[in-house]
Design an enzyme around this catalytic site. Structure first.
Site, PDB file in Angstrom:
ATOM      1  N   GLU A  42     -11.953  -0.188 -10.071  1.00 58.34           N
ATOM      2  CA  GLU A  42     -11.574  -1.134 -11.118  1.00 58.34           C
ATOM      3  C   GLU A  42     -12.543  -1.173 -12.302  1.00 58.34           C
ATOM      4  O   GLU A  42     -12.115  -1.230 -13.462  1.00 58.34           O
ATOM      5  CB  GLU A  42     -11.409  -2.534 -10.514  1.00 58.34           C
ATOM      6  CG  GLU A  42     -10.117  -2.735  -9.743  1.00 58.34           C
ATOM      7  CD  GLU A  42     -10.122  -2.052  -8.379  1.00 58.34           C
ATOM      8  OE1 GLU A  42      -9.032  -1.839  -7.807  1.00 58.34           O
ATOM      9  OE2 GLU A  42     -11.223  -1.719  -7.879  1.00 58.34           O
ATOM     10  N   GLU A 101     -18.216  -6.586  -2.794  1.00 56.88           N
ATOM     11  CA  GLU A 101     -16.817  -7.027  -2.701  1.00 56.88           C
ATOM     12  C   GLU A 101     -16.651  -8.454  -3.216  1.00 56.88           C
ATOM     13  O   GLU A 101     -15.644  -8.777  -3.849  1.00 56.88           O
ATOM     14  CB  GLU A 101     -16.335  -6.909  -1.253  1.00 56.88           C
ATOM     15  CG  GLU A 101     -14.839  -7.078  -1.075  1.00 56.88           C
ATOM     16  CD  GLU A 101     -14.033  -5.902  -1.611  1.00 56.88           C
ATOM     17  OE1 GLU A 101     -12.816  -5.889  -1.415  1.00 56.88           O
ATOM     18  OE2 GLU A 101     -14.626  -4.988  -2.236  1.00 56.88           O
ATOM     19  N   ASP A 139      -4.291  -9.876  -8.342  1.00 57.97           N
ATOM     20  CA  ASP A 139      -4.614  -9.033  -9.491  1.00 57.97           C
ATOM     21  C   ASP A 139      -3.431  -8.261 -10.063  1.00 57.97           C
ATOM     22  O   ASP A 139      -3.062  -8.413 -11.229  1.00 57.97           O
ATOM     23  CB  ASP A 139      -5.756  -8.081  -9.134  1.00 57.97           C
ATOM     24  CG  ASP A 139      -5.522  -7.329  -7.824  1.00 57.97           C
ATOM     25  OD1 ASP A 139      -4.568  -7.662  -7.092  1.00 57.97           O
ATOM     26  OD2 ASP A 139      -6.303  -6.402  -7.513  1.00 57.97           O
ATOM     27  N   THR A 154      -0.987   0.859 -10.916  1.00 60.96           N
ATOM     28  CA  THR A 154      -2.158   0.174 -10.374  1.00 60.96           C
ATOM     29  C   THR A 154      -2.964   1.056  -9.432  1.00 60.96           C
ATOM     30  O   THR A 154      -4.110   0.755  -9.131  1.00 60.96           O
ATOM     31  CB  THR A 154      -1.740  -1.126  -9.652  1.00 60.96           C
ATOM     32  OG1 THR A 154      -2.882  -1.957  -9.455  1.00 60.96           O
ATOM     33  CG2 THR A 154      -1.069  -0.830  -8.327  1.00 60.96           C
ATOM     34  N   GLU A 198       0.824  -1.209   0.000  1.00 57.72           N
ATOM     35  CA  GLU A 198       0.000   0.000   0.000  1.00 57.72           C
ATOM     36  C   GLU A 198       0.857   1.258   0.000  1.00 57.72           C
ATOM     37  O   GLU A 198       0.564   2.231  -0.701  1.00 57.72           O
ATOM     38  CB  GLU A 198      -0.956  -0.002   1.200  1.00 57.72           C
ATOM     39  CG  GLU A 198      -1.994  -1.109   1.184  1.00 57.72           C
ATOM     40  CD  GLU A 198      -3.067  -0.918   0.121  1.00 57.72           C
ATOM     41  OE1 GLU A 198      -3.030   0.109  -0.583  1.00 57.72           O
ATOM     42  OE2 GLU A 198      -3.936  -1.795   0.006  1.00 57.72           O
TER      43      GLU A 198
END
Length: 634
Positions: free
Chosen positions: A478, A459, A355, A564, A210
Site C-alpha cells: 500500500e 500492521e 479500505d 485493488t 481474496e
C-alpha cells in the site's frame, strides 16, 4: 523512608518542569511512562469517548496523549496564562531547513536506472524461486525453499485457507507483472501453464474477496492484455489462444455465486467451497470491504461475456451495505451480520475491513460511468472528512498537527482507539485518484516517517504511544502504491527517494535464501516463512514502475487503472456499455438527496500543485520534521 522522599521529589520536579513548559510554549511532557520525555504539540486534548460540543471532532490536533487527572490539574493551574502570547510550536522544528532539501530535492538518472534494476532483480528472485521450488502450489516458503498450499489438517486456519485454494495462486496473481517488466515470452509461458494446469474444481474453502481480487481479477486482466491490441503493451497475443483465461474466470465466478444466495440482505457470505458452495458451518458475519469490493472484477466480467448476473449481485451487495450506514454520520461499520443487517463492529476507519470499499466506489465509476457509484463515493468522502479526519485544515500551511484519519464509532464519530493500520496507507493513492493531491502528500509523509523509523510498516501503529501495536509486516504494497501514484501526479524526486528507501529496506531486512520473507517483528526483524502473492503482483510491480519512466503504461495514449490487487485494467469505452437494460429489474434505485442535488461534477484539486514545486519538497521542511518527530524519529 529515603526512597519515598526521592520519588516524591521526582514527581514534584516533573510537575514543575511541565508547568514551566506550558508557561513558555503551551507545551507539556508526556505523562506516560516512556522515556525520554516526549513533547505533545497540540492545543486541545482528544478524548476517546467524550466530545465537548463536537469541538474535539474538528480539532486541529490529535497527538495529545490521553492522560489522567494529574494532567488536567496541571492544565488548570496554568490556565491563568491562557491569554499570554505563545510561541508557535512549529518553531521547534525549524532547525536546519535545508537538511531535507539536500536529501530529497534531486534524484540522478543513473540512480534511477540502478533502482529500476534492483526492483527487477527483486521480482525475479522471488518469481524464479517460486517457479523452481513451489509451483504448482500456491505460495513459496522462502526460508525453507518449499511450496505451500491450503492447511488441510486445520480447516480453521483462515489466515492460510482464506487465500490458498490449491490453484497456483502466485503464478496467476503475477501474470500481468511479467508484461509490465517487458517479459512477453515468460508471460506467454505462464499463461500456457495456467491454461494447462489450473482447475477450480477443488474441495477448497476460500474467501470470496481474496479469490476475487487475486485470481479472478488477474485472469480478466491477462485476458484483456492478450486480446486487445490497443492496450499499452501492444499486440502480445498468443497463437491459438481461445479465450481460455476468460473461461477460467467465468468458471471461478460461477463457483463464487453461492455466497450471494440465501442471505436476507443480499450481502454475501464471506467464504465458499469451490466444489460444494457455502459450508454448512459458515458464519453470518462479513467485513464491509470483503462484501463491498467485488464490483470491479464482477462488473468487467459481466460486460465481457454479456451476462449481467455477476455485476448485479456485486452491485446489490454494495447497495445493501450503503443502506446500513449511519443516519447521523453517514459512516459504515467494519463487520456486519449478513442476515440481520446489524453491525457487529461499529468501528469506522480507512484500514482493514473497509479500505477497498471506498476504493472501488471510485474505480467502479471510472470504469463503468455509473453516476450512482460516484454519488456514493462523494457522500462517503464527505463523511470521512467530517468525522475521521483530525489535524490542521491545510496540509502545507497553518498551525496544528498534520492530517490523520482515525478510527471512530460509526454512529457518533467518537474515537474508538488510537491505532492505525498499514492498509490505510492506500488512502493517499486514492486521494490522488480523486484529485486531492495536497492532502495525499501530507498523509503519505506520515506513513513514510513510520517506515523510516522501522524499515517497514507495522500492521498496526499506535499514534498515541508512538509504537507498534501489531508488529508484523507481510511485505504489503500500500505505501509503495501511494508513492508511485504521487510520483506520477507530481514528478517530485522526493518520491523516488521514498521508493529507494523501501527497496533498500526490503533487501536488507526481508531477503532470505529463496525469496523475501514476512517480517514477524518490525523492531528485531525476525521473520516468518511466507511470501504472499501480492509481493510479486503489487509491491515489486509498483516499485519497478516508480523508476521506469519509459514503461509502456506511461507512454500509452490509452488510460488504465489498477485493481485493488494491482492488476492492470484499461479504461475502455466498451466497459461503459451494457448489453442489458437494467441491472436490477426488481429494485428501484433512489439517489440520496444529499448527494444528488446540483450538477454532477468532480471538484478536482489537481491544479493545486504548481509546476515550480516539482523540484522543491512536496511538504515544507518544518512540517516534515514535525511528522518525523511525532513518530519518534528524533
Amino acid at each position: 523512608m529515603q526512597w519515598r522522599s526521592i520519588v516524591v521529589a521526582l514527581v514534584v520536579l516533573r510537575l514543575t518542569v511541565s508547568c514551566l513548559l506550558w508557561l513558555a510554549f503551551g507545551l507539556g511532557p508526556s505523562w506516560g511512562f516512556n522515556f525520554p520525555l516526549n513533547f505533545n504539540f497540540n492545543l486541545h486534548k482528544i478524548e476517546l469517548f467524550k466530545q465537548d460540543d463536537g469541538e474535539s471532532a474538528k480539532a486541529n490536533s490529535w497527538s495529545q496523549r490521553i492522560h489522567g487527572h494529574g494532567d488536567a490539574q496541571c492544565r488548570t493551574s496554568c490556565a491563568t496564562k491562557e491569554d499570554s502570547p505563545k510561541k508557535s510550536y512549529l518553531s521547534l522544528f525549524e532547525g536546519d531547513r535545508d537538511e531535507y532539501d539536500r536529501r530529497y530535492s534531486s534524484f540522478p538518472d543513473t540512480l534511477k536506472i540502478k533502482m529500476k534494476g534492483m526492483a527487477k532483480d527483486m521480482f525475479y528472485f522471488g518469481y524464479d524461486n517460486y517457479m523452481k521450488y513451489a509451483f504448482p502450489e500456491d505460495e513459496l516458503n522462502p526460508i525453507d525453499c518449499q511450496g505451500r498450499g491450503p492447511d488441510v489438517l486445520n480447516p480453521s486456519n483462515i489466515n492460510i485457507n482464506d487465500v490458498l485454494g490449491n490453484y497456483s495462486l502466485t503464478l496467476i496473481d503475477t501474470l500481468d507483472t511479467l508484461l509490465v517488466l517487458g517479459n512477453v515470452s515468460e508471460f506467454h509461458r505462464a499463461v500456457k501453464l495456467v491454461i494447462d494446469t489450473v482447475s477450480f474444481d477443488k474441495d477448497s474453502t476460500v474467501q470470496v474477496f481474496e479469490a476475487n481480487i487475486r485470481i479472478l481479477g488477474s485472469l480478466i486482466s491477462a485476458h484483456i492484455l492478450l486480446t486487445d491490441p490497443k492496450h499499452p503493451f501492444g499486440n502480445v497475443g498468443l497463437v491459438d489462444y481461445d479465450n481460455e483465461l476468460l473461461h477460467l474466470a467465468h468458471d471461478l465466478a460461477v463457483r463464487l455465486l453461492p455466497a450471494f444466495e440465501n442471505t436476507s440482505t443480499g450481502i454475501p457470505y464471506p467464504r465458499v467451497n469451490l466444489k460444494s458452495g457455502v459450508p454448512p458451518d459458515s458464519i453470518n458475519e462479513t467485513c464491509t470491504a470483503g462484501a463491498g469490493s467485488l464490483l470491479v472484477e464482477f462488473g468487467i466480467l459481466s460486460r465481457l461475456i454479456g451476462d449481467s448476473t455477476f455485476e448485479w449481485v456485486a452491485r446489490r451487495a454494495v447497495r445493501a451495505l450503503w443502506k446500513l450506514r449511519s443516519n447521523e454520520t453517514g459512516l459504515l461499520g467494519n463487520v456486519v451480520n449478513i442476515q440481520t443487517g446489524q453491525w457487529v463492529s461499529k468501528q469506522s476507519g480507512l484500514g482493514a475491513g473497509m479500505d477497498s470499499f471506498y476504493e472501488y466506489l471510485l474505480k467502479s465509476y471510472i470504469l463503468f460511468g455509473e453516476k450512482e457509484d460516484y454519488r456514493m463515493f462523494q457522500a462517503s468522502y464527505e463523511s470521512i472528512q467530517n468525522h475521521l479526519r483530525r489535524g490542521r485544515e491545510s496540509c502545507n500551511e497553518g498551525e496544528g498537527d498534520p492530517p490523520l484519519y482515525v478510527n471512530v464509532n460509526m454512529f457518533n464519530g467518537q474515537i474508538m482507539n488510537t491505532w492505525i493500520d498499514s492498509l490505510q496507507a492506500f488512502f493517499p493513492g486514492l486521494l490522488v485518484l480523486n484529485g486531492d493531491v495536497e492532502e495525499a502528500i501530507c498523509l503519505h509523509a506520515f506513513y513514510y516517517a513510520i517506515w523510516k523509523r522501522f524499515g517497514a510498516l507495522p500492521e498496526r501503529y499506535n499514534w498515541q504511544l508512538q509504537a507498534p501495536d501489531v508488529l508484523f509486516y507481510p511485505l504489503r504494497p500500500e505505501l509503495v502504491e501511494s508513492t508511485y501514484l504521487l510520483y506520477q501526479a507530481t514528478k517530485n524526486p522526493f518520491y523516488l527517494h521514498v521508493g529507494m528507501d523501501i527497496l533498500e529496506s526490503l533487501e536488507k531486512n526481508a531477503k532470505v535464501r529463496c525469496g523475501y520473507a514476512t517480517l514477524h517483528h518490525v523492531v528485531d526483524k525476525s521473520k516468518e516463512d511466507r511470501m504472499e502473492s501480492f509481493f510479486l503482483s503489487e509491491t515489486c510491480k509498483y516499485l519497478y514502475l516508480l523508476f521506469d519512466d519509459d514503461n509502456p503504461l506511461h507512454k500509452s495514449e490509452n488510460k488504465y487503472i489498477f485493481t485493488t490487487e494491482g492488476h492492470v485494467v484499461p479504461i475502455d469505452k466498451r466497459f461503459r456499455e451494457k448489453q442489458w437494460n437494467d441491472l436490477s429489474p426488481c429494485e428501484k434505485v433512489v439517489p440520496d438527496q444529499e448527494t444528488s442535488n446540483g450538477p454532477f461534477s468532480n471538484n478536482s484539486n489537481c491544479d493545486r500543485i504548481p509546476e515550480e514545486r516539482r523540484y522543491s519538497l512536496p511538504l515544507k521542511s518544518v512540517y516534515m520534521r514535525q511528522i518525523d518527530h511525532m513518530v519518534g524519529l528524533f
